[in-house]
Design a protein around this motif. Sequence first.
Motif, mmCIF file in Angstrom:
data_model
loop_
_atom_site.group_PDB
_atom_site.id
_atom_site.type_symbol
_atom_site.label_atom_id
_atom_site.label_comp_id
_atom_site.label_asym_id
_atom_site.label_seq_id
_atom_site.Cartn_x
_atom_site.Cartn_y
_atom_site.Cartn_z
ATOM 1 N N THR A 19 0.792 -1.317 0.043
ATOM 2 C CA THR A 19 0.055 -0.101 0.061
ATOM 3 C C THR A 19 0.698 1.125 0.071
ATOM 4 N N ARG A 20 2.082 1.240 0.449
ATOM 5 C CA ARG A 20 2.677 2.436 0.694
ATOM 6 C C ARG A 20 4.023 2.352 -0.283
ATOM 7 N N GLU A 21 4.654 1.294 -0.513
ATOM 8 C CA GLU A 21 5.708 1.291 -1.530
ATOM 9 C C GLU A 21 5.262 0.751 -3.003
ATOM 10 N N GLN A 22 4.063 0.431 -3.285
ATOM 11 C CA GLN A 22 3.775 -0.165 -4.478
ATOM 12 C C GLN A 22 4.093 -1.278 -4.784
ATOM 13 N N GLU A 23 4.652 -2.242 -3.970
ATOM 14 C CA GLU A 23 4.937 -3.557 -4.514
ATOM 15 C C GLU A 23 3.739 -4.448 -4.880
ATOM 16 N N TYR A 24 4.071 -5.036 -5.839
ATOM 17 C CA TYR A 24 2.829 -6.155 -6.222
ATOM 18 C C TYR A 24 2.600 -7.092 -4.921
ATOM 19 N N SER A 25 1.554 -7.275 -4.795
ATOM 20 C CA SER A 25 1.077 -8.206 -3.694
ATOM 21 C C SER A 25 1.538 -9.714 -3.582
ATOM 22 N N GLY A 341 -8.937 -9.486 -14.803
ATOM 23 C CA GLY A 341 -9.231 -10.867 -14.674
ATOM 24 C C GLY A 341 -8.581 -11.668 -13.739
ATOM 25 N N VAL A 342 -7.486 -11.056 -13.336
ATOM 26 C CA VAL A 342 -6.651 -12.154 -12.186
ATOM 27 C C VAL A 342 -6.553 -11.459 -10.788
ATOM 28 N N ILE A 343 -7.485 -10.436 -10.550
ATOM 29 C CA ILE A 343 -7.831 -9.769 -9.262
ATOM 30 C C ILE A 343 -7.762 -10.752 -8.142
ATOM 31 N N GLY A 344 -8.426 -12.105 -8.352
ATOM 32 C CA GLY A 344 -8.393 -13.043 -7.316
ATOM 33 C C GLY A 344 -7.176 -13.551 -6.775
ATOM 34 N N ARG A 345 -6.146 -13.638 -7.713
ATOM 35 C CA ARG A 345 -4.655 -13.879 -7.380
ATOM 36 C C ARG A 345 -4.026 -12.743 -6.912
ATOM 37 N N LYS A 346 -4.098 -11.536 -7.675
ATOM 38 C CA LYS A 346 -3.395 -10.173 -7.362
ATOM 39 C C LYS A 346 -4.510 -9.031 -7.024
#
Length: 435
Positions: A19-25, A341-346
């Motif tokens: 949320t702060r550093e914009q890294e991918y979850s 389409g891949v929000i469920g995983r990311k």
Amino acid sequence: MTDRVNTRELILEILLQVTREQEYSHIAIRGVLDKYRYLPKQDRAFILRVSEGTLERLIEMDYMINQVSKTKVNKMKSVIRNILRMGVYQLKYMDAVPDRAACNEAVKLAVRKGFGGLKGFVNGVMRNISRNLSQLHFPDPDKNPLEYLSVQYSVPMWLAEKWTTDYGYENARQSFESFLAPSVTSVRTNLTLTTPEKLKAQLLAEGVTVLENPRVDYGMFLFGYDTLDSLPSFREGKFYVQDTASMLAVEQAEVSENNYVIDVCAAPGGKSAHMAEKLMGTGMVEARDLTPYKVELIEENIRRCRLANMRAVCQDALKPDPDSMEKADIVIADLPCSGLGVIGRKPDIKYRMKPETMEELAALQRQILSVVHNYVKPGGMLLYSTCTVNPQENEENAGWFEKTYPQFRLLAMEQTFPDRFTDGFFTAKFKKENI
């Protein structure tokens, strides 16, 4: 929990990275789990559940916090904001965590991170929500349907409105609901090394729960394992993690013996590897991508899956390659997209993506298609695909391509919507006529 490592502090680290550093979850979570892979399985599962769950439901968590806090979430310091988010997630969605423990640990974590002066604030918000959880109000689906979708499924208002407009309210609601379903791992059997029956037997012997894929006879879904690289079957290259929709896209390409295939944006190489396996040792699949890092990801999978008829190449898809002109039997153009389409995983995609960015991506896709269509030989195929649900990037771009390049005839086009077992995915298959 262990004495030496505070698991909630690790969860907070993940949330701050995203949320702060914009890294991918998925990268932030994997990084922490890999670093602390010595932790007991129960601790690792707790870290995964709370970090993923909190990120999936950020909008809902903020809506709840804002009902009891005089200081609104967007005015809070990022550390406090995320401590409260993960704490409220435990209160609402984790019955195994006593409310008292969730409240006390949130306060301790605030002190541990240097915010002792705000421990009373954290304690007040947490205990207020704990006492009044059943009394908190949420948007009425009949009076405020878009706000209801946004809060109930933690999607931005613009996305709730767009999908409702483009696909209808119920389609949007079902898709959003699927994003919050427990995740599964979809895999494809490497048929050059084993059979689905043998792979399933090996996975069961390794302690994995296996569900056969009803749509693809060489696919299956895996549950109940710790890490993939802890499984000998994975290290031996006997399966590849790949979504059902992606497998079906490769099937559409109708690869034949000795074909030459170019995958122009291939990393990490799932479709390319699938193509190479279907060639059964013949032909060649050239998997291209923009950076050495992405090329190395492809090469790792080539080595693991033992594919002699596949190679990785560093190539910018926007720059014409004269040596490839009309050489490929099949060009795979699975292009950079909004990834809805891949929000469920990311899950961070739904917070990161903006409508204006989607417009830029649709334009980029057209630029790449303008270059790479030249690599298809007469009579060959171009497979355009994205992992998103967005008419501008999908149907409209397919229509633009057919109109702009009339030598390509559209043979098939399909948009799948996300559910628990399948990503949202788009494919358009074109054949280049012999002119």
